[in-house]
Design a protein around this motif. Structure first.
Motif, mmCIF file in Angstrom:
data_model
loop_
_atom_site.group_PDB
_atom_site.id
_atom_site.type_symbol
_atom_site.label_atom_id
_atom_site.label_comp_id
_atom_site.label_asym_id
_atom_site.label_seq_id
_atom_site.Cartn_x
_atom_site.Cartn_y
_atom_site.Cartn_z
ATOM 1 N N SER A 158 -0.801 -5.361 1.027
ATOM 2 C CA SER A 158 0.608 -5.505 0.665
ATOM 3 C C SER A 158 1.023 -6.961 0.796
ATOM 4 O O SER A 158 0.640 -7.642 1.754
ATOM 5 N N VAL A 159 1.799 -7.445 -0.166
ATOM 6 C CA VAL A 159 2.250 -8.837 -0.160
ATOM 7 C C VAL A 159 3.772 -8.871 -0.280
ATOM 8 O O VAL A 159 4.348 -8.248 -1.177
ATOM 9 N N LEU A 160 4.408 -9.604 0.656
ATOM 10 C CA LEU A 160 5.846 -9.833 0.615
ATOM 11 C C LEU A 160 6.097 -11.193 -0.024
ATOM 12 O O LEU A 160 5.526 -12.201 0.404
ATOM 13 N N ILE A 161 6.940 -11.219 -1.027
ATOM 14 C CA ILE A 161 7.237 -12.465 -1.735
ATOM 15 C C ILE A 161 8.733 -12.536 -1.993
ATOM 16 O O ILE A 161 9.409 -11.504 -2.077
ATOM 17 N N GLY A 162 9.235 -13.759 -2.114
ATOM 18 C CA GLY A 162 10.660 -13.911 -2.386
ATOM 19 C C GLY A 162 11.080 -15.354 -2.219
ATOM 20 O O GLY A 162 10.277 -16.235 -1.907
ATOM 21 N N ASP A 190 1.351 -16.623 -8.031
ATOM 22 C CA ASP A 190 0.001 -16.344 -8.507
ATOM 23 C C ASP A 190 -0.880 -15.797 -7.387
ATOM 24 O O ASP A 190 -1.717 -14.918 -7.617
ATOM 25 N N GLU A 191 -0.698 -16.305 -6.174
ATOM 26 C CA GLU A 191 -1.434 -15.770 -5.029
ATOM 27 C C GLU A 191 -1.072 -14.310 -4.799
ATOM 28 O O GLU A 191 -1.945 -13.459 -4.572
ATOM 29 N N ALA A 192 0.208 -14.008 -4.867
ATOM 30 C CA ALA A 192 0.666 -12.634 -4.663
ATOM 31 C C ALA A 192 0.073 -11.694 -5.711
ATOM 32 O O ALA A 192 -0.400 -10.598 -5.388
ATOM 33 N N LEU A 193 0.089 -12.125 -6.968
ATOM 34 C CA LEU A 193 -0.428 -11.279 -8.047
ATOM 35 C C LEU A 193 -1.930 -11.061 -7.908
ATOM 36 O O LEU A 193 -2.442 -9.978 -8.214
ATOM 37 N N GLN A 194 -2.653 -12.087 -7.441
ATOM 38 C CA GLN A 194 -4.096 -11.977 -7.310
ATOM 39 C C GLN A 194 -4.503 -11.048 -6.176
ATOM 40 O O GLN A 194 -5.479 -10.299 -6.285
ATOM 41 N N LEU A 195 -3.746 -11.067 -5.066
ATOM 42 C CA LEU A 195 -4.175 -10.360 -3.864
ATOM 43 C C LEU A 195 -3.598 -8.956 -3.720
ATOM 44 O O LEU A 195 -4.244 -8.075 -3.151
ATOM 45 N N ALA A 196 -2.397 -8.740 -4.218
ATOM 46 C CA ALA A 196 -1.661 -7.529 -3.850
ATOM 47 C C ALA A 196 -2.141 -6.264 -4.561
ATOM 48 O O ALA A 196 -2.405 -6.268 -5.752
ATOM 49 N N ASP A 197 -2.224 -5.190 -3.778
ATOM 50 C CA ASP A 197 -2.228 -3.832 -4.336
ATOM 51 C C ASP A 197 -0.784 -3.366 -4.449
ATOM 52 O O ASP A 197 -0.408 -2.652 -5.365
#
Length: 315
Positions: free
Chosen positions: A30-34, A196-203
């Motif tokens: 899970s990735v938190l972004i904002g 881009d990091e979030a999109l690459q890593l997150a399920d």
């Protein structure tokens, strides 16, 4: 694994997060972004009680986190941060072994665990006796991740872990984290400001703004079905096509059995990386190989454009 129910936190009269409802599934990345000040780091720190929540309930493995002694809770959760925080006068091996030593593991078990994690993180065993100042930034960050994993935690929390690294080192560590997640299947919650990091890593991707969840879902769902104008603008209208390509692999669009000239593409490569290869080689068609390096078929540049259009126009 981790659930937030109507969770809020206030600092000096200002709400940092408000009425959060989140569910981080067991084994998910899970990735938190904002935006800055959106509450993503506060949300992460509430999980291991570095920040105590004021309202609502946070559950870990079905139990309220305050039902656990703080040290017990934190020893079940690895924690890696941007500043790394390695002990400067301890060697690499001693830093990695920090938590197992606190838990009084037998020496032989500790040594075996250090060796295992150094291999997993791509750290040469010759670095075992070196000190943090003798390492590159990327090596230090790998040691920090190894330390967070040392006691085999159920959850790995990561707060902007690669933010201070150069793009090449950062990209390599992102790939390492994806590989490690696939190998170990640990529940990971990561905070980043890098889309881009979030999109690459997150399920599972969680977009926050103003201390609230704007939208959550898979990266593809977030790009193709933004909940509102904020989500649409955050992920970038003008860059949407390229970001969609990063979520698709060459194997999805290979024309099997066809032959082509040029340096081959691995079938696991993203379409975004394939686009770069087309430009670099100046070709419209490139060969594709499987994981063993055997010829699989070809990829056409035109198919990348078709793929982008079809996914953007999908209802």
């Amino acid at each position: 694994m981790i659930e937030f129910r109507q969770v809020s936190k206030t600092f000096n009269g200002q709400r940092a997060v408000s009425d959060l409802n989140l569910h981080f599934k067991t084994g998910a990345f899970s990735v938190l972004i904002g935006t800055s000040g959106s509450g993503k780091s506060t949300t992460l720190k509430m999980i291991n009680r570095l920040v105590e929540h004021d309202e609502g309930t946070i559950l870990f493995a079905g139990e309220e986190i305050r039902s656990f002694p703080v040290l017990t809770l934190r020893r079940r959760m690895g924690y890696a941060i941007q500043s790394i925080g390695l002990f400067p006068h301890w060697t690499v091996a001693q830093n990695i072994a920090t938590v197992p030593q606190l838990q009084k593991w037998p020496r032989a078990r500790i040594n075996a665990r250090v060796d295992e994690l150094m291999a997993l993180l791509g750290l040469d065993t010759a670095l075992r006796g070196r000190y943090p100042h003798e390492l590159s930034g990327g090596q230090q960050q790998r040691v920090g991740v190894a330390r967070a994993l040392a006691a085999d935690p159920e959850v790995l929390l990561m707060d902007e872990p690669f933010g201070a690294l150069d793009p090449v080192t950062r990209g390599a560590l992102q790939q390492e984290m994806r590989r490690i997640h696939q190998l170990l299947g640990r529940t990971i919650v990561l905070v980043t400001h890098d889309i881009d990091e979030a999109l690459q890593l997150a399920d599972h991707l969680v977009l926050m703004d103003g201390g609230q969840v704007v939208q959550q879902g898979t990266p593809l769902e977030m790009l193709t079905h933004p909940a509102n104008d904020f989500a649409r603008e955050f992920f970038g209208r003008s860059e949407l096509g390229v970001r969609l390509l990063s979520l698709r692999s060459v194997s999805d669009y290979v024309r099997r059995g066809e032959q082509a000239a040029g340096e081959p593409l691995a079938e696991t490569l993203s379409l975004r990386d394939a686009l770069s290869a087309f430009v670099a080689q100046g070709r419209d068609v490139l060969p594709v190989t499987d994981s063993q390096g055997a010829a699989l078929g070809s990829l056409h540049f035109q198919d990348l454009l078709s793929a982008e259009v079809s996914h953007e126009n999908r209802p």
